[in-house]
Write a protein that holds these residues in place. Structure first.
Motif, PDB file in Angstrom:
ATOM      1  N   ALA A  32       0.836  -1.210   0.000  1.00 22.14           N
ATOM      2  CA  ALA A  32       0.000   0.000   0.000  1.00 22.14           C
ATOM      3  C   ALA A  32       0.867   1.255   0.000  1.00 22.14           C
ATOM      4  N   ILE A  33       1.952   1.214   0.749  1.00 20.43           N
ATOM      5  CA  ILE A  33       2.868   2.361   0.781  1.00 20.43           C
ATOM      6  C   ILE A  33       3.523   2.531  -0.588  1.00 20.43           C
ATOM      7  N   ALA A  34       4.005   1.429  -1.155  1.00 17.91           N
ATOM      8  CA  ALA A  34       4.701   1.479  -2.445  1.00 17.91           C
ATOM      9  C   ALA A  34       3.794   1.988  -3.558  1.00 17.91           C
ATOM     10  N   SER A  35       2.496   1.724  -3.464  1.00 20.96           N
ATOM     11  CA  SER A  35       1.572   2.163  -4.521  1.00 20.96           C
ATOM     12  C   SER A  35       1.462   3.688  -4.613  1.00 20.96           C
ATOM     13  N   ASN A  36       1.955   4.390  -3.605  1.00 18.80           N
ATOM     14  CA  ASN A  36       1.922   5.853  -3.605  1.00 18.80           C
ATOM     15  C   ASN A  36       3.154   6.475  -4.252  1.00 18.80           C
ATOM     16  N   PHE A  37       4.090   5.633  -4.704  1.00 12.92           N
ATOM     17  CA  PHE A  37       5.337   6.138  -5.259  1.00 12.92           C
ATOM     18  C   PHE A  37       5.573   5.581  -6.654  1.00 12.92           C
ATOM     19  N   ASP A  38       6.292   6.334  -7.434  1.00  8.94           N
ATOM     20  CA  ASP A  38       6.612   5.930  -8.803  1.00  8.94           C
ATOM     21  C   ASP A  38       8.007   5.306  -8.848  1.00  8.94           C
ATOM     22  N   THR A  39       8.274   4.422  -7.892  1.00 11.47           N
ATOM     23  CA  THR A  39       9.554   3.725  -7.831  1.00 11.47           C
ATOM     24  C   THR A  39       9.283   2.239  -7.639  1.00 11.47           C
ATOM     25  N   ARG A  41       9.155  -1.394  -5.957  1.00 14.61           N
ATOM     26  CA  ARG A  41       8.821  -1.808  -4.594  1.00 14.61           C
ATOM     27  C   ARG A  41      10.052  -2.121  -3.750  1.00 14.61           C
ATOM     28  N   PRO A  42      11.097  -2.749  -4.309  1.00 15.66           N
ATOM     29  CA  PRO A  42      12.303  -2.977  -3.489  1.00 15.66           C
ATOM     30  C   PRO A  42      12.931  -1.670  -2.978  1.00 15.66           C
ATOM     31  N   THR A  43      12.798  -0.613  -3.747  1.00 16.79           N
ATOM     32  CA  THR A  43      13.320   0.691  -3.310  1.00 16.79           C
ATOM     33  C   THR A  43      12.539   1.178  -2.103  1.00 16.79           C
ATOM     34  N   VAL A  44      11.225   1.065  -2.162  1.00 17.43           N
ATOM     35  CA  VAL A  44      10.386   1.466  -1.034  1.00 17.43           C
ATOM     36  C   VAL A  44      10.680   0.572   0.170  1.00 17.43           C
ATOM     37  N   SER A  45      10.890  -0.716  -0.077  1.00 22.70           N
ATOM     38  CA  SER A  45      11.212  -1.639   1.014  1.00 22.70           C
ATOM     39  C   SER A  45      12.505  -1.234   1.715  1.00 22.70           C
ATOM     40  N   LYS A  46      13.483  -0.761   0.952  1.00 18.23           N
ATOM     41  CA  LYS A  46      14.738  -0.303   1.557  1.00 18.23           C
ATOM     42  C   LYS A  46      14.483   0.924   2.441  1.00 18.23           C
ATOM     43  N   HIS A  47      13.645   1.846   1.958  1.00 23.49           N
ATOM     44  CA  HIS A  47      13.291   3.015   2.772  1.00 23.49           C
ATOM     45  C   HIS A  47      12.589   2.574   4.059  1.00 23.49           C
ATOM     46  N   LEU A  48      11.688   1.602   3.947  1.00 19.84           N
ATOM     47  CA  LEU A  48      10.986   1.093   5.126  1.00 19.84           C
ATOM     48  C   LEU A  48      11.964   0.458   6.114  1.00 19.84           C
ATOM     49  N   ALA A  49      12.941  -0.264   5.593  1.00 21.52           N
ATOM     50  CA  ALA A  49      13.946  -0.891   6.463  1.00 21.52           C
ATOM     51  C   ALA A  49      14.746   0.169   7.223  1.00 21.52           C
ATOM     52  N   ILE A  50      15.100   1.238   6.550  1.00 18.50           N
ATOM     53  CA  ILE A  50      15.856   2.318   7.207  1.00 18.50           C
ATOM     54  C   ILE A  50      15.006   2.976   8.290  1.00 18.50           C
ATOM     55  N   LEU A  51      13.756   3.271   7.977  1.00 20.86           N
ATOM     56  CA  LEU A  51      12.874   3.908   8.958  1.00 20.86           C
ATOM     57  C   LEU A  51      12.611   2.990  10.148  1.00 20.86           C
ATOM     58  N   THR A  52      12.528   1.690   9.888  1.00 18.74           N
ATOM     59  CA  THR A  52      12.328   0.716  10.967  1.00 18.74           C
ATOM     60  C   THR A  52      13.591   0.596  11.816  1.00 18.74           C
ATOM     61  N   GLU A  53      14.747   0.574  11.162  1.00 16.21           N
ATOM     62  CA  GLU A  53      16.020   0.487  11.883  1.00 16.21           C
ATOM     63  C   GLU A  53      16.210   1.688  12.802  1.00 16.21           C
ATOM     64  N   CYS A  54      15.749   2.839  12.374  1.00 15.75           N
ATOM     65  CA  CYS A  54      15.861   4.061  13.186  1.00 15.75           C
ATOM     66  C   CYS A  54      14.737   4.180  14.208  1.00 15.75           C
ATOM     67  N   GLU A  55      13.859   3.195  14.213  1.00 16.76           N
ATOM     68  CA  GLU A  55      12.732   3.139  15.147  1.00 16.76           C
ATOM     69  C   GLU A  55      11.695   4.227  14.911  1.00 16.76           C
ATOM     70  N   LEU A  56      11.670   4.806  13.712  1.00 15.82           N
ATOM     71  CA  LEU A  56      10.622   5.765  13.382  1.00 15.82           C
ATOM     72  C   LEU A  56       9.339   5.047  12.982  1.00 15.82           C
ATOM     73  N   LEU A  57       9.481   3.823  12.486  1.00 12.14           N
ATOM     74  CA  LEU A  57       8.345   2.962  12.172  1.00 12.14           C
ATOM     75  C   LEU A  57       8.472   1.672  12.955  1.00 12.14           C
ATOM     76  N   SER A  58       7.342   1.090  13.299  1.00 13.02           N
ATOM     77  CA  SER A  58       7.334  -0.246  13.879  1.00 13.02           C
ATOM     78  C   SER A  58       6.512  -1.144  12.968  1.00 13.02           C
ATOM     79  N   GLN A  59       6.761  -2.447  13.078  1.00  7.46           N
ATOM     80  CA  GLN A  59       6.096  -3.419  12.220  1.00  7.46           C
ATOM     81  C   GLN A  59       5.156  -4.288  13.046  1.00  7.46           C
ATOM     82  N   GLU A  60       4.061  -4.680  12.402  1.00  4.02           N
ATOM     83  CA  GLU A  60       3.132  -5.607  13.037  1.00  4.02           C
ATOM     84  C   GLU A  60       2.675  -6.614  11.993  1.00  4.02           C
ATOM     85  N   GLN A  61       2.895  -7.874  12.290  1.00  9.84           N
ATOM     86  CA  GLN A  61       2.478  -8.946  11.381  1.00  9.84           C
ATOM     87  C   GLN A  61       0.986  -9.179  11.562  1.00  9.84           C
ATOM     88  N   ASN A  62       0.245  -9.171  10.459  1.00  8.12           N
ATOM     89  CA  ASN A  62      -1.189  -9.450  10.482  1.00  8.12           C
ATOM     90  C   ASN A  62      -1.467 -10.425   9.348  1.00  8.12           C
TER      91      ASN A  62
END
Length: 106
Positions: A32-39, A41-62
């Motif tokens: 859903a996040i990647a669908s908002n960008f013109d890049t 999906r692996p690029t968006v996933s890398k951004h998500l990994a960085i934000l998660t590593e910095c603890e700005l985002l948290s993950q929840e498995q559903n």
């Protein structure tokens, strides 16, 4: 050497700031996040990994999906750090505005 990413390096990137804005209102899956960008999906996933590593985002498995949530506590830490600078610049801009108004009336 394993260097942990810096929060301010993470938010310096415009795509990551856009991701934070998207997730601020609701939890979203990576797709859903990647669908908002013109890049890719692996690029968006890398951004998500960085934000998660910095603890700005948290993950929840559903089920099969991983949803990303904003970490309000970490964002508050960033805001608290920036606040004194914002106050300082507000004071400086108010002084400049007062001087400009003074000279404008003359």
């Amino acid at each position: 050497m394993n260097l942990r990413r810096d929060v301010f390096q993470a938010i310096a990137d415009p795509t990551r700031r856009a991701i934070l804005l998207l997730v601020a209102s609701q939890a979203m899956s990576a797709g859903a996040i990647a669908s908002n960008f013109d890049t890719a999906r692996p690029t968006v996933s890398k951004h998500l990994a960085i934000l998660t590593e910095c603890e700005l985002l948290s993950q929840e498995q559903n089920g099969r999906e991983i949803y990303y949530h904003i970490n309000a506590t970490k964002m508050r830490e960033v805001a608290d750090f920036i606040e004194p600078f914002r106050k300082m610049w507000d004071e400086r801009f108010n002084k400049i505005e007062a001087i400009m108004k003074k000279y404008k009336t003359k």
